[in-house]
Design a protein around this motif. Sequence first.
Motif, mmCIF file in Angstrom:
data_model
loop_
_atom_site.group_PDB
_atom_site.id
_atom_site.type_symbol
_atom_site.label_atom_id
_atom_site.label_comp_id
_atom_site.label_asym_id
_atom_site.label_seq_id
_atom_site.Cartn_x
_atom_site.Cartn_y
_atom_site.Cartn_z
ATOM 1 N N VAL A 1 25.974 -3.184 -0.036
ATOM 2 C CA VAL A 1 26.383 -4.590 -0.106
ATOM 3 C C VAL A 1 25.305 -5.587 0.305
ATOM 4 O O VAL A 1 25.447 -6.776 0.073
ATOM 5 C CB VAL A 1 27.633 -4.868 0.772
ATOM 6 C CG1 VAL A 1 28.875 -4.265 0.157
ATOM 7 C CG2 VAL A 1 27.428 -4.407 2.196
ATOM 8 N N SER A 2 24.191 -5.100 0.906
ATOM 9 C CA SER A 2 23.245 -6.092 1.419
ATOM 10 C C SER A 2 21.879 -5.496 1.703
ATOM 11 O O SER A 2 21.764 -4.311 2.043
ATOM 12 C CB SER A 2 23.803 -6.682 2.718
ATOM 13 O OG SER A 2 23.036 -7.788 3.121
ATOM 14 N N GLY A 3 20.857 -6.327 1.542
ATOM 15 C CA GLY A 3 19.542 -5.995 2.075
ATOM 16 C C GLY A 3 19.455 -6.632 3.453
ATOM 17 O O GLY A 3 20.172 -7.574 3.748
ATOM 18 N N SER A 4 18.564 -6.105 4.290
ATOM 19 C CA SER A 4 18.453 -6.686 5.633
ATOM 20 C C SER A 4 17.160 -6.234 6.283
ATOM 21 O O SER A 4 16.433 -5.398 5.738
ATOM 22 C CB SER A 4 19.630 -6.245 6.504
ATOM 23 O OG SER A 4 19.509 -4.872 6.819
ATOM 24 N N GLY A 5 16.887 -6.779 7.432
ATOM 25 C CA GLY A 5 15.724 -6.315 8.177
ATOM 26 C C GLY A 5 15.274 -7.299 9.228
ATOM 27 O O GLY A 5 15.842 -8.379 9.383
ATOM 28 N N GLN A 6 14.223 -6.868 9.939
ATOM 29 C CA GLN A 6 13.603 -7.766 10.917
ATOM 30 C C GLN A 6 12.590 -8.615 10.170
ATOM 31 O O GLN A 6 11.742 -8.081 9.445
ATOM 32 C CB GLN A 6 12.925 -6.948 12.021
ATOM 33 C CG GLN A 6 12.256 -7.836 13.052
ATOM 34 C CD GLN A 6 11.556 -7.049 14.141
ATOM 35 O OE1 GLN A 6 11.910 -5.905 14.429
ATOM 36 N NE2 GLN A 6 10.554 -7.663 14.748
ATOM 37 N N VAL A 7 12.675 -9.906 10.340
ATOM 38 C CA VAL A 7 11.811 -10.813 9.572
ATOM 39 C C VAL A 7 10.340 -10.496 9.876
ATOM 40 O O VAL A 7 9.925 -10.392 11.035
ATOM 41 C CB VAL A 7 12.126 -12.299 9.898
ATOM 42 C CG1 VAL A 7 11.246 -13.227 9.066
ATOM 43 C CG2 VAL A 7 13.600 -12.601 9.639
ATOM 44 N N HIS A 8 9.570 -10.298 8.811
ATOM 45 C CA HIS A 8 8.158 -9.928 8.927
ATOM 46 C C HIS A 8 7.397 -11.000 9.720
ATOM 47 O O HIS A 8 7.624 -12.192 9.500
ATOM 48 C CB HIS A 8 7.578 -9.793 7.511
ATOM 49 C CG HIS A 8 6.240 -9.133 7.466
ATOM 50 N ND1 HIS A 8 5.095 -9.759 7.885
ATOM 51 C CD2 HIS A 8 5.854 -7.884 7.053
ATOM 52 C CE1 HIS A 8 4.058 -8.941 7.723
ATOM 53 N NE2 HIS A 8 4.515 -7.798 7.221
ATOM 54 N N PRO A 9 6.497 -10.572 10.633
ATOM 55 C CA PRO A 9 5.765 -11.552 11.454
ATOM 56 C C PRO A 9 5.072 -12.630 10.611
ATOM 57 O O PRO A 9 5.019 -13.799 11.009
ATOM 58 C CB PRO A 9 4.727 -10.699 12.195
ATOM 59 C CG PRO A 9 5.280 -9.313 12.199
ATOM 60 C CD PRO A 9 6.151 -9.186 10.976
ATOM 61 N N GLN A 10 4.556 -12.242 9.447
ATOM 62 C CA GLN A 10 3.881 -13.234 8.606
ATOM 63 C C GLN A 10 4.875 -14.291 8.103
ATOM 64 O O GLN A 10 4.540 -15.468 7.971
ATOM 65 C CB GLN A 10 3.194 -12.534 7.418
ATOM 66 C CG GLN A 10 2.376 -13.477 6.542
ATOM 67 C CD GLN A 10 1.345 -14.276 7.351
ATOM 68 O OE1 GLN A 10 0.648 -13.748 8.239
ATOM 69 N NE2 GLN A 10 1.252 -15.582 7.081
ATOM 70 N N VAL A 11 6.112 -13.870 7.835
ATOM 71 C CA VAL A 11 7.146 -14.817 7.382
ATOM 72 C C VAL A 11 7.537 -15.751 8.537
ATOM 73 O O VAL A 11 7.681 -16.958 8.353
ATOM 74 C CB VAL A 11 8.377 -14.073 6.821
ATOM 75 C CG1 VAL A 11 9.474 -15.059 6.407
ATOM 76 C CG2 VAL A 11 7.979 -13.192 5.638
ATOM 77 N N VAL A 12 7.629 -15.182 9.749
ATOM 78 C CA VAL A 12 7.934 -16.006 10.933
ATOM 79 C C VAL A 12 6.842 -17.065 11.091
ATOM 80 O O VAL A 12 7.120 -18.251 11.330
ATOM 81 C CB VAL A 12 8.035 -15.127 12.210
ATOM 82 C CG1 VAL A 12 8.225 -16.006 13.444
ATOM 83 C CG2 VAL A 12 9.195 -14.141 12.080
ATOM 84 N N ARG A 13 5.595 -16.656 10.899
ATOM 85 C CA ARG A 13 4.470 -17.597 10.994
ATOM 86 C C ARG A 13 4.594 -18.663 9.891
ATOM 87 O O ARG A 13 4.398 -19.855 10.150
ATOM 88 C CB ARG A 13 3.158 -16.814 10.845
ATOM 89 C CG ARG A 13 1.957 -17.445 11.519
ATOM 90 C CD ARG A 13 0.750 -16.488 11.544
ATOM 91 N NE ARG A 13 0.916 -15.375 12.476
ATOM 92 C CZ ARG A 13 0.847 -14.068 12.139
ATOM 93 N NH1 ARG A 13 0.617 -13.705 10.891
ATOM 94 N NH2 ARG A 13 1.007 -13.133 13.047
ATOM 95 N N ASN A 14 4.942 -18.254 8.679
ATOM 96 C CA ASN A 14 5.088 -19.210 7.575
ATOM 97 C C ASN A 14 6.216 -20.208 7.829
ATOM 98 O O ASN A 14 6.244 -21.284 7.243
ATOM 99 C CB ASN A 14 5.341 -18.481 6.253
ATOM 100 C CG ASN A 14 4.109 -17.717 5.785
ATOM 101 O OD1 ASN A 14 2.976 -18.030 6.195
ATOM 102 N ND2 ASN A 14 4.308 -16.703 4.956
ATOM 103 N N MET A 15 7.144 -19.821 8.687
ATOM 104 C CA MET A 15 8.235 -20.743 9.046
ATOM 105 C C MET A 15 7.772 -21.753 10.089
ATOM 106 O O MET A 15 8.525 -22.671 10.452
ATOM 107 C CB MET A 15 9.421 -19.957 9.615
ATOM 108 C CG MET A 15 10.159 -19.113 8.581
ATOM 109 S SD MET A 15 11.309 -17.979 9.401
ATOM 110 C CE MET A 15 12.262 -17.401 7.990
#
Length: 347
Positions: free
Chosen positions: A289-303
């Motif tokens: 029903v879903s994909g999931s995960g710990q947000v990648h450090p590079q994505v956290v930085r992009n935020m």
Amino acid sequence: MNELDLLVDQARAAFAATQAPAELEDAKARFLGKSGRVTELMKGMAQLSVDEKKTRGAAINAAKQAIEAALAERRQQLADAELAAQLQAEALDVTLPGRRRAGGGLHPIARAQERIEAIFASMGFDVADGPEIETDWYSFTALNNPPNHPARSMQDTFYVDMKDADGQWFNLRPHTSPMQVRYAQAHARRYAGQAHMPDIRVIAPGRTYRVDSDATHSPMFHQVEGLWIGENVSFKDLKVMYLDFIQAFFETSALKLRFRPSYFPFTEPSAEIDIMFEEGPLAGRWLEVSGSGQVHPQVVRNMGLDPERHIGFAFGSGIDRLAMLRYGVNDLRLFFEGDLRFLGQFQ
Ligand code: PHE
């Protein structure tokens, strides 16, 4: 029969032949009017002797009264008939079923989305919104998709014939993830330089687009993204949050959840979330029903956040898939064909 009896009979017949009040008044005039038959008879008495006048006058009067009585009777009959006809015309059949207005209602997907929003709102999540036509950066780069990633190809993503500020084609967002980046960026800007930043707890539901079409894929579909970023969150929080949500959505606690290792460029580690109902028609099978995960450090930085301080967990589920499971619909295309025989069942 004497002349006066004959006259009374003629009057009765004339009155009886009338079918409407106006006709009856015409007939009355012919007998009782100023130059009517009865009046003529009265005038004819002028030459008679006093004695003769008495008897003749009494006889004419009796005839006149008989005619008047016949007139009154016919008047009543006509009035009764008119009333009866009117009642007949205005008759109400109180046993007929009422006339209902055809009722409108929410589309099942909109209904499912509202449910999802309400459940997450009750868990303290905000609801984000964002553009359906996205830039390359928000749909892919910010989410750590390398330049040669297949999602960027024309076979997987719809492009708009217009370029963004980076010289890249705008796309119809292929997932709801760009909204979490936009939301997190705004949050990071708002709390920049402050000692404390509240956790980001948000869902981002909406339409998404991919070049795909069969019984379980539609070129336009719906996702809901969930994001929780803080200084002290863990996979455990994601699991509890998702279990709470999915049990509320399906209104059962007889439902298990499992995480299966997977890969997404924007999460590390990544997992597919499967659910299994313990009872009911779908019991005993693992359903993805879903994909999931710990947000990648590079994505956290992009935020605009510091991955050393902020850790995030995300999931992305198909709203259409959840609606299909909830309502027992086996062909996704039914949702988008607009057939009222199908849609009407959800009102
Ligand atoms: N965006 C992913 C997809 O469209 C789903 C997802 C969201 C996966 C968040 C992990 C975390 O497939």
